[in-house]
Design a protein around this motif. Structure first.
Motif, PDB file in Angstrom:
ATOM      1  N   LEU A 172      15.678  -5.649  -8.703  1.00 35.23           N
ATOM      2  CA  LEU A 172      14.443  -5.629  -7.925  1.00 35.23           C
ATOM      3  C   LEU A 172      13.489  -4.518  -8.344  1.00 35.23           C
ATOM      4  O   LEU A 172      12.269  -4.675  -8.258  1.00 35.23           O
ATOM      5  CB  LEU A 172      14.777  -5.490  -6.433  1.00 35.23           C
ATOM      6  N   LYS A 173      14.029  -3.402  -8.819  1.00 37.98           N
ATOM      7  CA  LYS A 173      13.148  -2.280  -9.157  1.00 37.98           C
ATOM      8  C   LYS A 173      12.281  -2.568 -10.382  1.00 37.98           C
ATOM      9  O   LYS A 173      11.218  -1.975 -10.551  1.00 37.98           O
ATOM     10  CB  LYS A 173      13.964  -1.011  -9.380  1.00 37.98           C
ATOM     11  N   PHE A 174      12.725  -3.505 -11.230  1.00 36.32           N
ATOM     12  CA  PHE A 174      11.968  -3.775 -12.451  1.00 36.32           C
ATOM     13  C   PHE A 174      10.746  -4.655 -12.220  1.00 36.32           C
ATOM     14  O   PHE A 174       9.827  -4.670 -13.044  1.00 36.32           O
ATOM     15  CB  PHE A 174      12.874  -4.441 -13.488  1.00 36.32           C
ATOM     16  N   LEU A 175      10.721  -5.370 -11.120  1.00 36.24           N
ATOM     17  CA  LEU A 175       9.627  -6.316 -10.898  1.00 36.24           C
ATOM     18  C   LEU A 175       8.263  -5.630 -10.834  1.00 36.24           C
ATOM     19  O   LEU A 175       7.359  -5.968 -11.615  1.00 36.24           O
ATOM     20  CB  LEU A 175       9.898  -7.135  -9.629  1.00 36.24           C
ATOM     21  N   PRO A 176       8.037  -4.664  -9.927  1.00 36.28           N
ATOM     22  CA  PRO A 176       6.710  -4.033  -9.886  1.00 36.28           C
ATOM     23  C   PRO A 176       6.427  -3.155 -11.100  1.00 36.28           C
ATOM     24  O   PRO A 176       5.290  -3.104 -11.580  1.00 36.28           O
ATOM     25  CB  PRO A 176       6.759  -3.198  -8.601  1.00 36.28           C
ATOM     26  N   LEU A 177       7.440  -2.472 -11.614  1.00 37.15           N
ATOM     27  CA  LEU A 177       7.227  -1.598 -12.771  1.00 37.15           C
ATOM     28  C   LEU A 177       6.866  -2.409 -14.004  1.00 37.15           C
ATOM     29  O   LEU A 177       5.972  -2.029 -14.775  1.00 37.15           O
ATOM     30  CB  LEU A 177       8.485  -0.767 -13.032  1.00 37.15           C
ATOM     31  N   GLY A 178       7.576  -3.516 -14.213  1.00 41.17           N
ATOM     32  CA  GLY A 178       7.277  -4.359 -15.364  1.00 41.17           C
ATOM     33  C   GLY A 178       5.888  -4.965 -15.291  1.00 41.17           C
ATOM     34  O   GLY A 178       5.171  -5.039 -16.302  1.00 41.17           O
ATOM     35  N   PHE A 179       5.479  -5.376 -14.091  1.00 38.99           N
ATOM     36  CA  PHE A 179       4.135  -5.941 -13.932  1.00 38.99           C
ATOM     37  C   PHE A 179       3.068  -4.886 -14.227  1.00 38.99           C
ATOM     38  O   PHE A 179       2.099  -5.150 -14.945  1.00 38.99           O
ATOM     39  CB  PHE A 179       3.954  -6.484 -12.517  1.00 38.99           C
ATOM     40  N   MET A 180       3.238  -3.695 -13.664  1.00 43.44           N
ATOM     41  CA  MET A 180       2.233  -2.658 -13.848  1.00 43.44           C
ATOM     42  C   MET A 180       2.150  -2.212 -15.310  1.00 43.44           C
ATOM     43  O   MET A 180       1.069  -1.890 -15.817  1.00 43.44           O
ATOM     44  CB  MET A 180       2.540  -1.463 -12.943  1.00 43.44           C
ATOM     45  N   ALA A 181       3.284  -2.196 -16.007  1.00 40.02           N
ATOM     46  CA  ALA A 181       3.310  -1.756 -17.406  1.00 40.02           C
ATOM     47  C   ALA A 181       2.743  -2.809 -18.353  1.00 40.02           C
ATOM     48  O   ALA A 181       2.528  -2.525 -19.539  1.00 40.02           O
ATOM     49  CB  ALA A 181       4.732  -1.413 -17.816  1.00 40.02           C
ATOM     50  N   THR A 182       2.513  -4.021 -17.865  1.00 42.54           N
ATOM     51  CA  THR A 182       1.977  -5.086 -18.723  1.00 42.54           C
ATOM     52  C   THR A 182       0.629  -5.580 -18.183  1.00 42.54           C
ATOM     53  O   THR A 182      -0.427  -5.194 -18.685  1.00 42.54           O
ATOM     54  CB  THR A 182       2.989  -6.246 -18.811  1.00 42.54           C
ATOM     55  N   ALA A 183       0.672  -6.407 -17.136  1.00 40.18           N
ATOM     56  CA  ALA A 183      -0.571  -6.977 -16.603  1.00 40.18           C
ATOM     57  C   ALA A 183      -1.467  -5.917 -16.001  1.00 40.18           C
ATOM     58  O   ALA A 183      -2.711  -6.045 -16.022  1.00 40.18           O
ATOM     59  CB  ALA A 183      -0.243  -8.046 -15.555  1.00 40.18           C
ATOM     60  N   GLY A 184      -0.887  -4.842 -15.472  1.00 40.37           N
ATOM     61  CA  GLY A 184      -1.702  -3.795 -14.860  1.00 40.37           C
ATOM     62  C   GLY A 184      -2.660  -3.131 -15.827  1.00 40.37           C
ATOM     63  O   GLY A 184      -3.724  -2.626 -15.425  1.00 40.37           O
ATOM     64  N   LEU A 185      -2.326  -3.132 -17.109  1.00 45.29           N
ATOM     65  CA  LEU A 185      -3.197  -2.503 -18.112  1.00 45.29           C
ATOM     66  C   LEU A 185      -4.529  -3.239 -18.251  1.00 45.29           C
ATOM     67  O   LEU A 185      -5.516  -2.651 -18.720  1.00 45.29           O
ATOM     68  CB  LEU A 185      -2.485  -2.466 -19.469  1.00 45.29           C
ATOM     69  N   LEU A 186      -4.577  -4.495 -17.845  1.00 38.59           N
ATOM     70  CA  LEU A 186      -5.820  -5.269 -17.948  1.00 38.59           C
ATOM     71  C   LEU A 186      -6.861  -4.816 -16.932  1.00 38.59           C
ATOM     72  O   LEU A 186      -8.041  -5.164 -17.057  1.00 38.59           O
ATOM     73  CB  LEU A 186      -5.514  -6.761 -17.733  1.00 38.59           C
ATOM     74  N   PHE A 187      -6.475  -4.045 -15.928  1.00 39.00           N
ATOM     75  CA  PHE A 187      -7.383  -3.626 -14.858  1.00 39.00           C
ATOM     76  C   PHE A 187      -7.758  -2.147 -14.946  1.00 39.00           C
ATOM     77  O   PHE A 187      -8.348  -1.602 -14.022  1.00 39.00           O
ATOM     78  CB  PHE A 187      -6.740  -3.918 -13.501  1.00 39.00           C
ATOM     79  N   VAL A 188      -7.415  -1.514 -16.043  1.00 36.75           N
ATOM     80  CA  VAL A 188      -7.715  -0.098 -16.223  1.00 36.75           C
ATOM     81  C   VAL A 188      -9.220   0.106 -16.402  1.00 36.75           C
ATOM     82  O   VAL A 188      -9.878  -0.630 -17.145  1.00 36.75           O
ATOM     83  CB  VAL A 188      -6.946   0.468 -17.437  1.00 36.75           C
ATOM     84  N   LYS A 189      -9.765   1.129 -15.725  1.00 27.68           N
ATOM     85  CA  LYS A 189     -11.174   1.503 -15.866  1.00 27.68           C
ATOM     86  C   LYS A 189     -11.246   2.979 -16.236  1.00 27.68           C
ATOM     87  O   LYS A 189     -10.604   3.821 -15.580  1.00 27.68           O
ATOM     88  CB  LYS A 189     -11.936   1.248 -14.571  1.00 27.68           C
ATOM     89  N   SER A 190     -12.004   3.299 -17.252  1.00 26.51           N
ATOM     90  CA  SER A 190     -12.052   4.674 -17.765  1.00 26.51           C
ATOM     91  C   SER A 190     -12.566   5.656 -16.713  1.00 26.51           C
ATOM     92  O   SER A 190     -12.170   6.824 -16.699  1.00 26.51           O
ATOM     93  CB  SER A 190     -12.935   4.734 -19.012  1.00 26.51           C
ATOM     94  N   GLY A 191     -13.419   5.207 -15.805  1.00 30.75           N
ATOM     95  CA  GLY A 191     -13.977   6.104 -14.803  1.00 30.75           C
ATOM     96  C   GLY A 191     -12.965   6.608 -13.790  1.00 30.75           C
ATOM     97  O   GLY A 191     -13.224   7.598 -13.092  1.00 30.75           O
ATOM     98  N   ASN A 192     -11.820   5.961 -13.711  1.00 29.49           N
ATOM     99  CA  ASN A 192     -10.798   6.375 -12.740  1.00 29.49           C
ATOM    100  C   ASN A 192      -9.968   7.570 -13.213  1.00 29.49           C
ATOM    101  O   ASN A 192      -9.277   8.194 -12.404  1.00 29.49           O
ATOM    102  CB  ASN A 192      -9.850   5.207 -12.433  1.00 29.49           C
ATOM    103  N   PHE A 193     -10.012   7.872 -14.504  1.00 27.34           N
ATOM    104  CA  PHE A 193      -9.122   8.905 -15.048  1.00 27.34           C
ATOM    105  C   PHE A 193      -9.527  10.315 -14.637  1.00 27.34           C
ATOM    106  O   PHE A 193      -8.681  11.198 -14.519  1.00 27.34           O
ATOM    107  CB  PHE A 193      -9.067   8.811 -16.576  1.00 27.34           C
ATOM    108  N   GLY A 194     -10.811  10.562 -14.444  1.00 29.28           N
ATOM    109  CA  GLY A 194     -11.256  11.911 -14.101  1.00 29.28           C
ATOM    110  C   GLY A 194     -11.274  12.826 -15.310  1.00 29.28           C
ATOM    111  O   GLY A 194     -11.163  12.382 -16.459  1.00 29.28           O
ATOM    112  N   ALA A 195     -11.400  14.131 -15.064  1.00 27.23           N
ATOM    113  CA  ALA A 195     -11.431  15.119 -16.141  1.00 27.23           C
ATOM    114  C   ALA A 195     -10.118  15.107 -16.906  1.00 27.23           C
ATOM    115  O   ALA A 195      -9.037  14.988 -16.314  1.00 27.23           O
ATOM    116  CB  ALA A 195     -11.703  16.510 -15.581  1.00 27.23           C
ATOM    117  N   PHE A 196     -10.191  15.271 -18.230  1.00 24.28           N
ATOM    118  CA  PHE A 196      -8.988  15.200 -19.062  1.00 24.28           C
ATOM    119  C   PHE A 196      -7.973  16.267 -18.657  1.00 24.28           C
ATOM    120  O   PHE A 196      -6.787  15.988 -18.520  1.00 24.28           O
ATOM    121  CB  PHE A 196      -9.373  15.362 -20.532  1.00 24.28           C
TER     122      PHE A 196
END
Length: 498
Positions: A172-196
């Motif tokens: 069960l622990k792999f379900l959300p982690l696997g999704f975020m590590a794959t499909a979640g990357l499609l929703f990344v926005k550079s403005g959310n990262f903040g200062a380096f």
């Protein structure tokens, strides 16, 4: 060279024609053991703990991953030479004697129950997605204590229930982690990262501090070597399982943390107690997706606590059978051979640390993580030193030049990484951690006094019916105490005189 594996001896002595069922772990099961031990609830809370440093924390994560892989290779090489169970404890004892073995076992034991406190705190953050949304302190403490004692109760029922519980929670622990590590990357926005570098300090200081926190994610990479006596063909499979398991976790961690950093605004992430839930809510809209992640994280946390509660009892059990831990840890009960004292004492200590942390620390998860990382790095450092000592003393005679150069490079990298992790923990953590580790010295003196008092007792002759001590899968050596200067001189002394 180590003594033959006791399990192999018993198998060879089986009656001819008798069918023997080999219950030891193969490579897939050994790899699953590593992955299941590494991934707990820490990863679910890690993005929030790293957020104050900004995206530079991802650089630290990469550096920690390289160091963790170096440690994985070192543990694999050590298991080839000493294939029995015990991991860091037996490596330290084999290389540096009883006192080093005791301190390593003591430090690792502290890591196990202190790490359970950290897992429980991270677990609370996801339980509070549903209850205690105001994060009232004593309600949070009550939830954390429930999270610690439920897995302890499962452990007290025996190995069969522990295994069944672990299989379900690992899947069960792999379900959300696997999704975020794959499909979640499609929703990344550079403005959310903040200062380096959001820490406001130097880049090197930020990388070191974030790296010390990130290392918590990889604690458990050594579990295949700890259980090497239960692994089929340990000289081959322990090394592969350790490296493969660490690589699999690294991919999940790096990509999953990157996705959370890029989907949750930085200001929100620094104050989040359930960052993966916030990330899923941002992606899907509403709260239903985040609630599913929270439920999976709750199950995952219970699974991690279930496995580490077992480790809390098993490590001192092995040391106690060698006379290097209080004898109460060696007592087992029932047909399942349950180490009741080890389970209950570790859970009590984790509970106490949890209460103290919630009432005294401002950053509860981070403070406990740093303490458990420091006590974990000590066994890692001693194990790398044991490998380096063997390479210096015997490597030229037993390895070709290319293999020797490669192994020395990896071992020095693991050793340097361990020192770097200690440096990044901060002065306060090193103070508390060192004090906790040194508390073991009076315990060792007491154990030595007891053993000296029993040394004059006549040994029971064989065949008298007296129960023999439980066999251990690693060599028992009687070594004189060796000082650090002597160790260094021996390591540097040439093997052959010209």
């Amino acid at each position: 060279m180590s003594a033959p594996d006791q399990s192999d001896r018993r198998a060879a002595a089986a009656a001819p024609g008798q069918r023997r069922t080999d219950t030891r772990f193969g490579l897939p099961a050994a790899t699953a053991l590593v992955v299941g031990s590494i991934i707990g609830t820490g990863v679910f809370a890690l993005p929030s703990a790293l957020a104050p440093y900004g995206p530079i924390a991802l650089v630290a994560f990469v550096a920690v991953t390289v160091g963790a892989l170096a440690l994985a290779v070192v543990f694999g090489r050590l298991s080839e030479r000493v294939p029995g169970s015990g991991g860091p404890y037996v490596y330290a004892r084999e290389a540096f004697g009883e006192f080093a073995g005791f301190l390593t076992a003591w430090s690792y034991w502290i890591t196990a129950w202190a790490g359970n406190a950290a897992i429980a705190v991270a677990w609370v953050g996801y339980v509070e997605v549903f209850v205690n949304k105001g994060h009232h302190t004593w309600a949070s403490i009550t939830i954390a204590l429930a999270g610690l004692w439920l897995p302890a109760a499962v452990n007290l029922t025996g190995v069969r229930n522990i295994g069944a519980f672990q299989v379900v929670t690992t899947v069960l622990k792999f379900l959300p982690l696997g999704f975020m590590a794959t499909a979640g990357l499609l929703f990344v926005k550079s403005g959310n990262f903040g200062a380096f570098n959001a820490s406001g300090g130097s880049a090197l200081g930020a990388v070191s501090a974030a790296g010390a926190i990130a290392l918590f994610s990889y604690i458990g990479l050594e579990t295949a070597s700890v259980a090497a006596g239960r692994v089929r063909d340990p000289k081959r499979n322990v090394r592969r399982a350790t490296v493969y398991g660490t690589l699999a976790c690294a991919a999940i961690y790096l990509l999953g943390t990157l996705a959370v950093f890029g989907t949750v605004p930085h200001a929100q992430l620094t104050g989040s107690t359930a960052p993966f839930t916030d990330a899923f809510n941002t992606i899907a809209g509403g709260t239903w997706a985040g609630n599913l992640v929270a439920a999976a994280a709750i199950v995952s946390g219970l699974g991690a606590l279930n496995g580490w509660t077992l480790i809390c009892a098993e490590m001192p059990l092995a040391a106690a059978r060698d006379g290097l831990f209080p004898s109460a840890f060696a007592k087992v009960r029932g047909q399942g051979q349950v180490p009741v004292f080890g389970i209950v004492s570790a859970t009590l200590l984790a509970s106490l640390l949890t209460v103290v942390s919630y009432t005294q620390f401002t950053k509860v998860f981070t403070e406990i993580v740093l303490l458990s990382v420091l006590t974990a790095v000590i066994p890692y450092l001693v194990s790398a030193a044991a490998q380096l000592l063997w390479l210096v003393q015997h490597g030229r005679a037993e390895l070709d030049r290319r293999r020797l150069a490669r192994d020395v490079t990896v071992t020095v990298l693991a050793l340097a990484f361990s020192y770097w992790s200690i440096q990044g923990s901060g002065y306060q953590t090193v103070y508390y951690g060192l004090f906790t580790v040194l508390l073991g010295i009076p315990v060792y003196i007491w154990l030595k006094r007891e053993r000296s008092g029993n040394a004059t007792a006549p040994a029971a002759p064989s065949g008298t019916g007296t129960a023999a001590p439980a066999p251990v899968a690693h060599p028992v050596r009687t070594a004189r105490p060796v000082g650090l200067p002597t160790i260094i001189l021996r390591a540097l002394r040439p093997r052959h005189q010209h």
